[in-house]
Design an enzyme around this catalytic site. Structure first.
Site, PDB file in Angstrom:
ATOM      1  N   VAL A 142     -21.787  36.627 -21.508  1.00 33.03           N
ATOM      2  CA  VAL A 142     -22.575  36.060 -20.419  1.00 33.03           C
ATOM      3  C   VAL A 142     -22.570  34.549 -20.594  1.00 33.03           C
ATOM      4  O   VAL A 142     -22.282  34.027 -21.671  1.00 33.03           O
ATOM      5  CB  VAL A 142     -24.018  36.600 -20.390  1.00 33.03           C
ATOM      6  CG1 VAL A 142     -24.040  38.072 -20.002  1.00 33.03           C
ATOM      7  CG2 VAL A 142     -24.705  36.390 -21.733  1.00 33.03           C
ATOM      8  N   SER A 143     -22.886  33.831 -19.531  1.00 36.37           N
ATOM      9  CA  SER A 143     -22.708  32.383 -19.543  1.00 36.37           C
ATOM     10  C   SER A 143     -23.885  31.608 -20.116  1.00 36.37           C
ATOM     11  O   SER A 143     -23.711  30.487 -20.586  1.00 36.37           O
ATOM     12  CB  SER A 143     -22.423  31.882 -18.122  1.00 36.37           C
ATOM     13  OG  SER A 143     -21.227  32.451 -17.631  1.00 36.37           O
TER      14      SER A 143
END
Length: 201
Positions: A11-12
């Site tokens: 995930v970012s």
């Protein structure tokens, strides 16, 4: 003997959760009968220092895995071209690539469909490159009209495209900065931030 699978979840940002990706990947590996090794991290795909990703790819290139799996293809790179390059590295190492939530599987039994999806991605990457080039040229012309470019420290549109192409091949900003300083046709004394800003647009 069971085959080995590398599972990659990303995930970012720190406030996003990895649980859903991890659960799907582990369930897929169990259903397919793989010995699974999980790599997970909370970091932007644009970041060059994805330690878990680099560790996984080093083992893949060393022949340590039979397949690499992600839930969705955008987990595997920062742009379409970069994703394709990463998939090519996996396949050149003798491993297959699978997206569990999307229609991409390069294992032998799914080889034709996987190749079709790769061809589609390749065409999209070419379209993406052409659109970026067009936007860069339009922006450069506008900047020239407004007098915002023209000194020796600015990059031309073609130089910006070259920088972005190298970045998409996996070069870091540090590598790009060193490379620019050694190029006689590029501006002298370009700052690190100037290179990074040119790439990020």
């Amino acid at each position: 003997m069971s085959e080995e699978a590398a599972l990659y979840a990303r995930v970012s940002t720190e406030n996003q959760e990895l649980d859903t990706q991890v659960e799907k990947l582990k369930e897929w590996a169990e259903d397919e009968g793989y010995n699974a090794y999980l790599y997970k991290e909370k970091i932007s795909g644009k970041d060059d220092d994805r330690e878990q990703f680099q560790e996984m790819m080093q083992k893949v290139q060393g022949g340590g895995y039979d397949v690499v799996a992600v839930t969705k293809i955008d987990r595997f790179g920062r742009s379409t071209r970069h994703i394709l390059q990463n998939i090519d590295q996996v396949e050149e190492s003798g491993a297959a690539f699978v997206t569990t939530d999307q229609f991409l599987d390069t294992r032998d039994e799914q080889g034709l469909m996987g190749e079709l999806m790769k061809q589609f991605l390749s065409m999209f990457a070419d379209f993406e490159r052409r659109m970026i080039r067009q936007r860069m040229e339009e922006g450069f012309r506008k900047a020239q009209e407004e007098g915002r470019v023209g000194n020796s420290r600015k990059f031309t549109a073609s130089q910006v495209e070259e920088l972005r192409n190298n970045y998409d091949r996996g070069w870091s900003y540090k590598q790009l900065h060193s490379w620019v300083k050694g190029k006689p046709d590029y501006p002298d004394d370009v700052a690190y931030d100037t290179v990074r800003n040119a790439v990020q647009g």
